[in-house]
Design a protein around this motif. Structure first.
Motif, short mmCIF file in Angstrom:
data_model
loop_
_atom_site.label_atom_id
_atom_site.label_comp_id
_atom_site.label_asym_id
_atom_site.label_seq_id
_atom_site.Cartn_x
_atom_site.Cartn_y
_atom_site.Cartn_z
N GLU A 32 0.83 -1.21 0.00
CA GLU A 32 0.00 0.00 0.00
C GLU A 32 0.87 1.26 0.00
O GLU A 32 0.57 2.23 -0.70
CB GLU A 32 -0.93 0.00 1.21
N LEU A 33 1.96 1.23 0.75
CA LEU A 33 2.87 2.38 0.79
C LEU A 33 3.44 2.67 -0.60
O LEU A 33 3.46 3.82 -1.04
CB LEU A 33 4.00 2.11 1.79
N GLN A 34 3.89 1.63 -1.29
CA GLN A 34 4.47 1.83 -2.62
C GLN A 34 3.44 2.38 -3.60
O GLN A 34 3.76 3.21 -4.45
CB GLN A 34 5.09 0.53 -3.15
N THR A 35 2.19 1.96 -3.47
CA THR A 35 1.12 2.50 -4.33
C THR A 35 0.96 3.99 -4.08
O THR A 35 0.86 4.78 -5.02
CB THR A 35 -0.21 1.76 -4.05
N LEU A 36 0.95 4.40 -2.82
CA LEU A 36 0.82 5.83 -2.49
C LEU A 36 2.02 6.62 -2.99
O LEU A 36 1.88 7.73 -3.51
CB LEU A 36 0.67 6.02 -0.99
N GLU A 101 11.52 9.74 0.07
CA GLU A 101 12.39 9.20 -0.98
C GLU A 101 13.07 7.91 -0.54
O GLU A 101 13.24 6.98 -1.31
CB GLU A 101 13.44 10.25 -1.37
N MET A 102 13.42 7.83 0.75
CA MET A 102 14.12 6.65 1.23
C MET A 102 13.23 5.40 1.30
O MET A 102 13.72 4.29 1.46
CB MET A 102 14.78 6.91 2.58
N TYR A 103 11.90 5.57 1.14
CA TYR A 103 10.99 4.43 1.19
C TYR A 103 10.57 3.95 -0.18
O TYR A 103 9.90 2.94 -0.30
CB TYR A 103 9.76 4.78 2.03
N ARG A 104 10.93 4.68 -1.22
CA ARG A 104 10.54 4.28 -2.58
C ARG A 104 11.39 3.09 -3.02
O ARG A 104 12.59 3.05 -2.81
CB ARG A 104 10.73 5.43 -3.55
N THR A 105 10.73 2.14 -3.66
CA THR A 105 11.44 0.98 -4.19
C THR A 105 10.90 0.63 -5.58
O THR A 105 9.75 0.93 -5.90
CB THR A 105 11.27 -0.27 -3.30
N ASP A 106 11.78 0.04 -6.37
CA ASP A 106 11.34 -0.52 -7.65
C ASP A 106 10.91 -1.97 -7.44
O ASP A 106 10.01 -2.46 -8.10
CB ASP A 106 12.47 -0.45 -8.68
N SER A 107 11.58 -2.64 -6.49
CA SER A 107 11.20 -4.01 -6.15
C SER A 107 11.74 -4.35 -4.77
O SER A 107 12.71 -3.76 -4.29
CB SER A 107 11.73 -5.00 -7.19
N THR A 108 11.06 -5.30 -4.14
CA THR A 108 11.44 -5.76 -2.81
C THR A 108 11.33 -7.28 -2.77
O THR A 108 10.35 -7.85 -3.24
CB THR A 108 10.51 -5.16 -1.73
N ILE A 109 12.34 -7.91 -2.20
CA ILE A 109 12.32 -9.36 -1.99
C ILE A 109 12.56 -9.61 -0.50
O ILE A 109 13.48 -9.04 0.10
CB ILE A 109 13.40 -10.07 -2.83
N TYR A 110 11.71 -10.44 0.08
CA TYR A 110 11.82 -10.78 1.50
C TYR A 110 12.41 -12.16 1.65
O TYR A 110 11.98 -13.10 0.98
CB TYR A 110 10.43 -10.76 2.16
#
Length: 193
Positions: A32-36, A101-110
């Protein structure tokens, strides 16, 4: 009657499965954060939601406790602990929302969570890529009332709890706890404006 029992078992299994996976607690908020963050501009409601998403998975009382020397925390009454945790949360939330800006990602892997202490504590490692650069985040979490809550965030080997603890210990060498609390309140107010 059998259908109701079956539905109850399915519902309990779903709740148990969710509680058993700390990665879901983190990844759900992150989506949801990335969508916002993909929006060109955020309105006031969006900004408030961002703040909530950045802090909803955190147990700020436990994080606040970890940021103070043990003897200082032990010396506080419950009202002072609650006040400190509230103002600390406000400061961190407002500060985090200012540095989106520090929370924006193009992709995340857990990675799979590393569970310990009878599966009530976990470390969740997230690999974030943004503009070709990787950052590694480790959420230190505990299972509380069926929900996974983070109490520390380690970003590229820098612990949030340890960083604040060092800062607050330095302040407490020359100032009282009350003065530290006032400093945190003022900082939260400044960032909020």
């Amino acid at each position: 009657m059998k259908i109701q029992i079956l539905l109850s078992i399915v519902a309990m299994s779903f709740v148990t499965a969710f509680a058993a996976d700390p990665v879901l607690a983190i990844s759900k908020n992150d989506k949801e954060l990335q969508t916002l963050l993909k929006k060109k501009s955020l309105n006031k409601k969006d900004n408030e939601r961002v703040k909530a998403l950045l802090s909803d998975v955190f147990n700020f009382k436990r994080l606040a406790e970890k940021t103070l020397p043990k003897e200082t925390w032990a010396s506080l009454d419950d009202a002072s602990k609650d006040s400190f945790a509230t103002e600390f949360q406000r400061m961190v939330r407002n500060s985090s929302a200012k540095r989106l800006e520090m929370y924006r990602t193009d992709s995340t892997i857990y990675d799979a969570p590393k569970l310990k202490k009878n599966n009530t504590e976990a470390n969740v490692t997230a690999h974030l890529w943004y503009k070709g650069k990787e950052s590694v985040l480790v959420y230190k979490m505990t299972l509380e009332n069926g929900n996974w809550m983070a109490w520390d965030l380690v970003i590229d080997d820098l612990s949030t709890a340890r960083n604040y603890k060092e800062q607050f210990a330095t302040i407490l060498k020359t100032k009282s706890f009350g003065e530290l609390l006032e400093t945190i309140k003022k900082k939260a107010d400044e960032i909020e404006e």
